[in-house]
Design a protein around this motif. Structure first.
Motif, PDB file in Angstrom:
ATOM      1  N   GLU A  98       0.830  -1.203   0.000  1.00 21.98           N
ATOM      2  CA  GLU A  98       0.000   0.000   0.000  1.00 21.98           C
ATOM      3  C   GLU A  98       0.869   1.260   0.000  1.00 21.98           C
ATOM      4  O   GLU A  98       0.568   2.243  -0.683  1.00 21.98           O
ATOM      5  N   ARG A  99       1.953   1.222   0.751  1.00 24.03           N
ATOM      6  CA  ARG A  99       2.875   2.361   0.773  1.00 24.03           C
ATOM      7  C   ARG A  99       3.446   2.612  -0.619  1.00 24.03           C
ATOM      8  O   ARG A  99       3.580   3.760  -1.058  1.00 24.03           O
ATOM      9  N   ALA A 100       3.794   1.527  -1.328  1.00 27.71           N
ATOM     10  CA  ALA A 100       4.372   1.664  -2.665  1.00 27.71           C
ATOM     11  C   ALA A 100       3.371   2.289  -3.625  1.00 27.71           C
ATOM     12  O   ALA A 100       3.726   3.149  -4.440  1.00 27.71           O
ATOM     13  N   LEU A 122       0.777   4.268  -2.831  1.00 27.77           N
ATOM     14  CA  LEU A 122       0.583   5.672  -2.459  1.00 27.77           C
ATOM     15  C   LEU A 122       1.772   6.520  -2.894  1.00 27.77           C
ATOM     16  O   LEU A 122       1.602   7.634  -3.388  1.00 27.77           O
ATOM     17  N   ALA A 123       2.979   6.006  -2.711  1.00 33.60           N
ATOM     18  CA  ALA A 123       4.172   6.755  -3.102  1.00 33.60           C
ATOM     19  C   ALA A 123       4.222   6.954  -4.618  1.00 33.60           C
ATOM     20  O   ALA A 123       4.523   8.055  -5.100  1.00 33.60           O
ATOM     21  N   ASP A 124       3.898   5.916  -5.368  1.00 32.72           N
ATOM     22  CA  ASP A 124       3.926   6.025  -6.828  1.00 32.72           C
ATOM     23  C   ASP A 124       2.885   7.022  -7.326  1.00 32.72           C
ATOM     24  O   ASP A 124       3.145   7.807  -8.238  1.00 32.72           O
ATOM     25  N   SER A 125       1.706   7.015  -6.701  1.00 26.47           N
ATOM     26  CA  SER A 125       0.623   7.884  -7.172  1.00 26.47           C
ATOM     27  C   SER A 125       0.886   9.356  -6.898  1.00 26.47           C
ATOM     28  O   SER A 125       0.215  10.215  -7.479  1.00 26.47           O
ATOM     29  N   VAL A 126       1.854   9.647  -6.031  1.00 26.72           N
ATOM     30  CA  VAL A 126       2.160  11.043  -5.720  1.00 26.72           C
ATOM     31  C   VAL A 126       3.528  11.452  -6.261  1.00 26.72           C
ATOM     32  O   VAL A 126       3.996  12.558  -6.014  1.00 26.72           O
ATOM     33  N   SER A 127       4.152  10.575  -7.056  1.00 31.38           N
ATOM     34  CA  SER A 127       5.473  10.882  -7.608  1.00 31.38           C
ATOM     35  C   SER A 127       5.376  12.015  -8.614  1.00 31.38           C
ATOM     36  O   SER A 127       4.338  12.240  -9.246  1.00 31.38           O
ATOM     37  N   LEU A 128       6.470  12.742  -8.777  1.00 34.83           N
ATOM     38  CA  LEU A 128       6.476  13.863  -9.710  1.00 34.83           C
ATOM     39  C   LEU A 128       6.176  13.398 -11.131  1.00 34.83           C
ATOM     40  O   LEU A 128       5.429  14.060 -11.863  1.00 34.83           O
ATOM     41  N   ALA A 129       6.744  12.261 -11.525  1.00 39.92           N
ATOM     42  CA  ALA A 129       6.553  11.775 -12.890  1.00 39.92           C
ATOM     43  C   ALA A 129       5.081  11.494 -13.178  1.00 39.92           C
ATOM     44  O   ALA A 129       4.558  11.849 -14.242  1.00 39.92           O
ATOM     45  N   VAL A 130       4.389  10.854 -12.237  1.00 42.00           N
ATOM     46  CA  VAL A 130       2.973  10.530 -12.438  1.00 42.00           C
ATOM     47  C   VAL A 130       2.110  11.782 -12.391  1.00 42.00           C
ATOM     48  O   VAL A 130       1.192  11.960 -13.204  1.00 42.00           O
ATOM     49  N   PHE A 172      -6.294   5.186  -3.909  1.00 41.64           N
ATOM     50  CA  PHE A 172      -6.979   4.906  -2.645  1.00 41.64           C
ATOM     51  C   PHE A 172      -7.894   3.686  -2.703  1.00 41.64           C
ATOM     52  O   PHE A 172      -8.481   3.314  -1.695  1.00 41.64           O
ATOM     53  N   GLY A 173      -8.008   3.070  -3.870  1.00 44.06           N
ATOM     54  CA  GLY A 173      -8.694   1.794  -3.963  1.00 44.06           C
ATOM     55  C   GLY A 173     -10.186   1.802  -3.716  1.00 44.06           C
ATOM     56  O   GLY A 173     -10.758   0.773  -3.327  1.00 44.06           O
ATOM     57  N   PHE A 174     -10.857   2.918  -3.941  1.00 44.94           N
ATOM     58  CA  PHE A 174     -12.301   2.949  -3.748  1.00 44.94           C
ATOM     59  C   PHE A 174     -12.982   2.081  -4.806  1.00 44.94           C
ATOM     60  O   PHE A 174     -12.588   2.091  -5.980  1.00 44.94           O
ATOM     61  N   PRO A 175     -14.035   1.337  -4.434  1.00 47.08           N
ATOM     62  CA  PRO A 175     -14.791   0.555  -5.424  1.00 47.08           C
ATOM     63  C   PRO A 175     -15.451   1.478  -6.451  1.00 47.08           C
ATOM     64  O   PRO A 175     -15.780   2.629  -6.151  1.00 47.08           O
ATOM     65  N   TYR A 176     -15.661   0.944  -7.654  1.00 47.44           N
ATOM     66  CA  TYR A 176     -16.270   1.749  -8.706  1.00 47.44           C
ATOM     67  C   TYR A 176     -17.645   2.265  -8.291  1.00 47.44           C
ATOM     68  O   TYR A 176     -18.014   3.402  -8.617  1.00 47.44           O
TER      69      TYR A 176
END
Length: 294
Positions: free
Chosen positions: A101-103, A105-113, A134-138
């Protein structure tokens, strides 16, 4: 629900709300404004029918962030030079114990993304953040956005494909990034061009964000020779009374350069295959204010 309970509930969910708002807006001040507005709506509403406070608060925050994004786009704001998100402190601490989960969250806030996400529509961006980070259901996202579930799935697929096609592929091993960051900083600080060239990938990119308010390249530099020579030249000009601090920003190790006690710039690297693939430099003073406050 008492006022004290309402306040406690909101504060318990504040990190998630700020995380959603920042990923959508790329600006700390805007994200904090959105979360403050969410608090005003939460504290002034009839909460008797609220069964799931987290979802309710994320819904308010997301809609406010969409409105803010649309306002920004409708103003047609121009920016001098390359744009990078405002550096964002992401020390997850014990709040996210799960490594996977940490990975995410970190990837989703990276500068590149976040740079790639700038080209998404406000709705696509909202769906991508809520689903991928954040994994919310559709079904929950559909309710938050007042859209049908099928439409939300379509938005999610389009946004995911767009991001996957355009995002660079970098390793996220924090130990390797920290090691290369320290070696990079030492070589740049000593004006060691040969040492820098050994660390830089041949097609390394340097993105400098100054907003026209500080000295930085107004175009992306895109070879090891150009990047290395620029960094050596910048080091020779120097920063008065400088010092450096290591901290975690946007999900990875970064360097904050201080001039006296005032933030001067932020450096962050993306690495892969043991080499520096991208160098990000933020020098726009407006984007360093939150680090000064911290």
């Amino acid at each position: 629900m008492t006022t004290e309970t309402a306040t406690d509930l909101f504060e318990a969910h504040r990190p998630v709300l700020l995380g959603v708002a920042y990923r959508m807006l790329g600006r700390v001040a805007d994200a904090e404004d959105v979360v403050q507005e969410a608090w005003l709506r939460w504290s002034g509403s009839d909460r008797g029918d609220v069964r799931e406070p987290r979802g309710y608060l994320v819904r308010i925050t997301t809609r406010l962030a969409i409105d803010r994004l649309r306002q920004i786009k409708s103003r047609g704001e121009t920016y001098v030079g390359p744009w990078l998100p405002e550096p964002y402190v992401t020390d997850f601490g014990d709040t996210v114990p799960d490594t996977a989960e940490r990975a995410v969250l970190a990837d989703s806030v990276s500068l590149a993304v976040l740079v790639v996400m700038e080209s998404l529509s406000p709705l696509e961006r909202a769906v991508f953040v809520l689903r991928e980070a954040f994994g919310f259901p559709y079904a929950d996202i559909a309710a938050m956005l007042d859209r049908g579930e099928a439409a939300v799935r379509q938005l999610a697929g389009r946004a995911r494909k767009h991001v996957e096609e355009r995002r660079p592929r970098y390793e996220v091993d924090p130990a390797q990034r920290r090691d290369l960051t320290e070696r990079f900083l030492a070589a740049a600080g000593e004006g060691d061009l040969e040492g820098l060239m050994a660390l830089l990938a041949p097609d390394v990119r340097l993105v400098g964000d100054s907003g026209g308010k500080a000295r930085a390249p107004l175009r992306v530099l895109d070879t090891a020779d150009k990047v290395g020579r620029f960094l050596v030249g910048a080091a020779q000009k120097g920063v008065p009374d400088f010092s450096v601090r290591f901290l975690e920003l946007n999900g990875g190790p970064a360097v904050l350069v201080l001039s006296g006690d005032k933030p001067d710039s932020v450096f962050q690297l993306d690495v892969a295959d043991g080499q520096v693939q991208a160098v990000y430099i933020v020098r726009n003073p407006d984007k360093l204010r939150s680090l000064a406050a911290g």
